[in-house]
Write a protein that holds these residues in place. Structure first.
Motif, PDB file in Angstrom:
ATOM      1  N   ALA A  88      -1.259  -2.291  -4.209  1.00  0.00           N
ATOM      2  CA  ALA A  88      -1.577  -0.922  -3.790  1.00  0.00           C
ATOM      3  C   ALA A  88      -1.436  -0.754  -2.283  1.00  0.00           C
ATOM      4  O   ALA A  88      -0.882   0.250  -1.806  1.00  0.00           O
ATOM      5  N   LEU A  89      -1.895  -1.733  -1.513  1.00  0.00           N
ATOM      6  CA  LEU A  89      -1.789  -1.641  -0.061  1.00  0.00           C
ATOM      7  C   LEU A  89      -0.336  -1.707   0.402  1.00  0.00           C
ATOM      8  O   LEU A  89       0.080  -0.961   1.292  1.00  0.00           O
ATOM      9  N   TRP A 133       1.342   1.618  -0.486  1.00  0.00           N
ATOM     10  CA  TRP A 133       0.949   2.683   0.450  1.00  0.00           C
ATOM     11  C   TRP A 133       1.596   2.473   1.811  1.00  0.00           C
ATOM     12  O   TRP A 133       2.073   3.428   2.439  1.00  0.00           O
ATOM     13  N   SER A 134       1.647   1.235   2.258  1.00  0.00           N
ATOM     14  CA  SER A 134       2.244   0.945   3.560  1.00  0.00           C
ATOM     15  C   SER A 134       3.726   1.279   3.585  1.00  0.00           C
ATOM     16  O   SER A 134       4.241   1.830   4.569  1.00  0.00           O
ATOM     17  N   LEU A 141       5.202   3.539   2.007  1.00  0.00           N
ATOM     18  CA  LEU A 141       5.400   4.997   1.984  1.00  0.00           C
ATOM     19  C   LEU A 141       4.980   5.670   3.285  1.00  0.00           C
ATOM     20  O   LEU A 141       5.604   6.654   3.708  1.00  0.00           O
ATOM     21  N   MET A 142       3.946   5.157   3.922  1.00  0.00           N
ATOM     22  CA  MET A 142       3.350   5.854   5.055  1.00  0.00           C
ATOM     23  C   MET A 142       3.701   5.266   6.413  1.00  0.00           C
ATOM     24  O   MET A 142       3.648   5.971   7.421  1.00  0.00           O
ATOM     25  N   ASP A 143       4.046   3.993   6.479  1.00  0.00           N
ATOM     26  CA  ASP A 143       4.248   3.333   7.768  1.00  0.00           C
ATOM     27  C   ASP A 143       5.692   3.369   8.251  1.00  0.00           C
ATOM     28  O   ASP A 143       5.987   2.877   9.347  1.00  0.00           O
ATOM     29  N   ASN A 168      11.169   2.075   3.513  1.00  0.00           N
ATOM     30  CA  ASN A 168      10.397   3.084   2.791  1.00  0.00           C
ATOM     31  C   ASN A 168      10.894   3.158   1.352  1.00  0.00           C
ATOM     32  O   ASN A 168      12.095   3.291   1.102  1.00  0.00           O
ATOM     33  N   SER A 216       5.833  -3.730  -5.770  1.00  0.00           N
ATOM     34  CA  SER A 216       5.810  -2.343  -5.305  1.00  0.00           C
ATOM     35  C   SER A 216       7.010  -1.581  -5.838  1.00  0.00           C
ATOM     36  O   SER A 216       6.891  -0.410  -6.257  1.00  0.00           O
TER      37      SER A 216
END
Length: 302
Positions: free
Chosen positions: A82-83, A86-87, A89-91, A99, A273
Motif C-alpha cells: 500500500a505504501l 501510494w508513493s 502515484l503521489m511522489d 508513476n 504494486s
C-alpha cells in the motif's frame, strides 16, 4: 384495490450489514494469512541480512517487525504494498516512468485498441459463420483450436511478421491483445445470433425480409444478452493480452514492462504494486462494460 403480497424490503442498514459483514470477515482472514505468509517467507532473509549481522540477541517481536518491513522482501506485507503503491502515484509526476499511471495509460491504450479490434473481428466472424454453413464447418473448429496455442508462443511470430511489414509500437501489442479478446465474442455471438426461435424467423420470411434485414431486426437484438457477458470476458482477456504483449516486445512502458523490470531487479514491491494496479484497471474496465450493458438492456428488464 389489489394488494401486493411482495414482502417489504429490509432496511438499508440491514442490507449493508448482510453484504458487508461476510466481505469484511474474508478480508480480515486474508490479511492475517498474508501477514503470516510474509513472516514465514521473509524470516530466513531477515535473520541472515539484518538480525545476525548486528551480533545482538533478538526476540520474536524483532523478527516479526523486521520481516514485515524489509527493503526487498520475498513476500511483501500488505502495508508495504500500500505504501509503495501510494508513493508511486503521489511522489512522481504523471509523465514519469516511476508513476504507475504512466504505465496504466500505455497498457490501457493497448487494451482498448485490442478490445475494439477483437470485438469487431468476433462480430464479423460470428455473422459469417451463422449465414454460411461452409464457413461454420471451416472456421469454427480453427477458431476454437486457436485458443489452444499459448499467447507467449504467438507473440514472437506476430512481432516478426508485423515487424517485416514496418508495423511497430502499438500495432503488434494490439494484435496480440486482439488475439485473446476475439474468441469469447465470436462464440457468444454465434450462439446469440442463432437464439431466435423458428417462428420468429419464419415471420420475417413471410414479410420477404432480406437476410440483412433479419440480421438487423431480429438476430442482433436477440444476441445482445449474449454479447455483453462476452464483452466483459473479452476486455479482461484484452488486458491480459496487452500485458503479456509487453514482455517479448521489449517495451519500456506499460504494466507488463513494469512487472518485467521489477523481476529483473528483484523489486518485489514494484511487482506487487503493478499487480494491484492491473487488478484495479481490470475492475474499472469490466465495470464500464457492465454499466454499458445496464444502459443498453434496461428496456428489456421487467
Amino acid at each position: 384495490m389489489a394488494t401486493s403480497n411482495k414482502p417489504p424490503a429490509p432496511p438499508l442498514a440491514r442490507r449493508l450489514w448482510d453484504t458487508g459483514f461476510p466481505v469484511t470477515v474474508v478480508l480480515l482472514v486474508l490479511l492475517v494469512v498474508w501477514y503470516g505468509a510474509a513472516w514465514g517467507m521473509n524470516a530466513n532473509a531477515a535473520i541472515e541480512r539484518v538480525l545476525e549481522p548486528t551480533g545482538n540477541p533478538w526476540t520474536w517481536q524483532a523478527l516479526m517487525t523486521t520481516t514485515w518491513n524489509m527493503e526487498r522482501p520475498v513476500m511483501p506485507a500488505p502495508h508495504q504494498i500500500a505504501l509503495d503503491f501510494w508513493s508511486s502515484l503521489m511522489d512522481w509526476p504523471l509523465d514519469s516512468p516511476r508513476n504507475l499511471m504512466f504505465h496504466v495509460a500505455v497498457t490501457g491504450e493497448t487494451t482498448l485498441v485490442g478490445f475494439v479490434l477483437g470485438t469487431l473481428l468476433g462480430l464479423v466472424l460470428a455473422v459469417a459463420i451463422v449465414h454460411s454453413r461452409t464457413l461454420d464447418r471451416a472456421l469454427l473448429p480453427w477458431i476454437v483450436a486457436s485458443q489452444t496455442v499459448p499467447v507467449l508462443a504467438i507473440a514472437p511470430i506476430v512481432l516478426v511478421i508485423l515487424g517485416s511489414l514496418g508495423m511497430e509500437g502499438l500495432a503488434p501489442k494490439a494484435v496480440i491483445s486482439m488475439y485473446l479478446s476475439f474468441f469469447p465474442v465470436t462464440v457468444a455471438m454465434v450462439q446469440g445470433l442463432r437464439s431466435p426461435q423458428v417462428i420468429e424467423t419464419e415471420m420475417l420470411h413471410t414479410y420477404a425480409a432480406s437476410p440483412w434485414q433479419a440480421l438487423w431486426l431480429l438476430r442482433l437484438p436477440a444476441a445482445l444478452p449474449f454479447l455483453f457477458p462476452a464483452l466483459r470476458v473479452g476486455i479482461a482477456a484484452s488486458l491480459v493480452g496487452a500485458m503479456v504483449a509487453e514482455l517479448p516486445t521489449g517495451a519500456v512502458a506499460g504494466l507488463g514492462a513494469r512487472l518485467l523490470t521489477g523481476s529483473y531487479y528483484g523489486n518485489t514491491l514494484s511487482i506487487w504494486s503493478a499487480l494491484v494496479m492491473s487488478s484495479l484497471l481490470g475492475v474499472l474496465l469490466t465495470t464500464v462494460v457492465a454499466v454499458t450493458e445496464h444502459l443498453a438492456l434496461r428496456h428489456r428488464r421487467i
